[in-house]
Design an enzyme around this catalytic site. Structure first.
Site, short mmCIF file in Angstrom:
data_model
loop_
_atom_site.label_atom_id
_atom_site.label_comp_id
_atom_site.label_asym_id
_atom_site.label_seq_id
_atom_site.Cartn_x
_atom_site.Cartn_y
_atom_site.Cartn_z
CE LYS A 114 -3.54 2.40 2.63
NZ LYS A 114 -4.50 2.31 3.73
CE LYS A 154 -6.03 1.87 -0.59
NZ LYS A 154 -6.43 1.90 0.78
C1 PBG Z 1 -7.07 3.18 5.44
C2 PBG Z 1 -7.54 3.08 4.03
C3 PBG Z 1 -7.46 4.08 3.05
C4 PBG Z 1 -8.04 3.53 1.90
C5 PBG Z 1 -8.46 2.25 2.22
N1 PBG Z 1 -8.12 1.99 3.52
C6 PBG Z 1 -6.99 5.47 3.11
C7 PBG Z 1 -5.67 5.85 3.57
O1 PBG Z 1 -4.76 5.05 3.72
O2 PBG Z 1 -5.52 7.04 3.78
C8 PBG Z 1 -8.17 4.25 0.59
C9 PBG Z 1 -9.24 3.76 -0.32
C10 PBG Z 1 -9.55 4.69 -1.42
O3 PBG Z 1 -8.93 5.74 -1.62
O4 PBG Z 1 -10.49 4.35 -2.16
N2 PBG Z 1 -7.99 2.62 6.33
#
Ligand code: PBG
Length: 324
Positions: free
Chosen positions: A195, A248
């Protein structure tokens, strides 16, 4: 041996021919639809930066889930907007929490739907970070027990799969151990293994009310320049017991999806995140892009790069577009 013997255009002549030789077929059966649950009942509030996406109370979520299942989308990912926030994200582990109640409502609706929950603290902490704070830092090890408790409470509520997205080191092992201790050996872990620290999460932070109140997430989410490190993150999460992994965001990281796909024999998911969705929506609203065409092309590219599963806010649209 080339032209005029070879004419690749021969196989592009009709849609039937193009369909016959298509290498990547977009399917709704490989998509997961992310949803946002908030407190109350009969609440359905559109997220302004994500047209078509709503913050909804558990009763409304269950209703939309019925639509999702009917369309042939196999599963959903749940995010919670809790009633209250504190420094430790305590509301995330309550049996009466928003996500837990939404799972219950979905289970009572008796739908044929895979329920996945996002496991993280950022929506539940008043500071908006994905872990607890110690001396101004996001504390890794102190966060793990809370994440494990949260995953356990989701499993107890009836989740099929838990998906930790916090990027703390060691959280997959902590969650696996906790689930096994409590007889949830059959609950799978879909880990957000690679991520990245991304600007593409902008609209999500409005949707989930989870923007960090100070600093940023660079000390725990990955640096966008790194691809080899993604392989290391995936290897570690698999060693700790992850069943599936997520890369991601998706669109700016297609190379990472491909490398993970080639290096590991587990299901690989890609998260087509909020900003990737909102860009297409905004451009389409301005008449600058054809939404259906561009979304289809993007999702095809994600599958072509190697994703077995795609998490996307377009999931319902795709199912409709592909319906015979
Ligand atoms: C954190 C989380 C995020 C997303 C999914 N889980 C945001 C972040 O890390 O700030 C992003 C998902 C998206 O942008 O569609 N719990």
């Amino acid at each position: 041996m080339s032209f005029p013997t070879h004419r690749p255009r021969r196989l592009r002549r009709t849609e039937a021919l193009r369909g016959l030789v298509r290498e990547t077929r977009l399917t709704a059966a490989s998509m997961i639809y992310p949803m946002f649950v908030c407190p109350g009942s009969k609440v359905r509030q559109e997220v302004s930066s994500m047209p078509g996406v709503f913050q909804q109370s558990p009763d409304q979520i269950a209703e939309e889930c019925r639509e999702v299942a009917t369309l042939g989308v196999p599963g959903i990912m749940l995010f919670g907007l809790p009633e209250s926030k504190d420094p430790r994200g305590t509301s995330s582990i309550s049996a009466q929490g928003v996500v837990q109640r939404a799972i219950d409502a979905i289970r009572k609706a008796n739908l044929d739907l895979i329920v996945i929950t996002d496991v993280c603290l950022c929506e539940y902490t008043d500071h908006g970070h994905c872990g607890v704070i110690d001396h101004g830092d996001v504390a890794n090890d102190a966060t793990l027990p809370i994440l494990a408790e949260q995953a356990l409470s989701h499993a107890r509520a009836g989740a099929d799969i838990v998906a930790p997205s916090d990027m703390m080191d060691g959280r997959v092992a902590a969650i696996r151990e906790k689930l096994d201790e409590h007889n949830f050996a059959n609950i799978a872990i879909l880990s957000y293994a690679a991520k990245y620290c991304s600007g593409f999460y902008g609209p999500f932070r409005e949707a989930a009310d989870s923007a960090p109140q100070f600093g940023d997430r660079r000390s725990y989410q990955m640096d966008p320049g790194n691809a080899r490190e993604a392989l290391k993150e995936v290897a570690l999460d698999l060693e700790e017991g992850a069943d599936m992994v997520i890369v991601k965001p998706a669109l700016a990281y297609l190379d990472v999806i491909r490398r993970v796909r080639d290096a590991f024999d587990v299901p690989v998911a890609a998260y087509n995140v909020s900003g990737e969705y909102s860009m297409v929506k905004a451009a389409a609203r301005n008449g600058w892009l054809d939404e259906r065409r561009v979304a289809t092309e993007i999702l095809t590219a994600i599958q072509r790069a190697g994703a077995d599963i795609t998490l996307t806010y377009f999931a319902k649209d795709v199912a409709r577009w592909l319906a015979p």
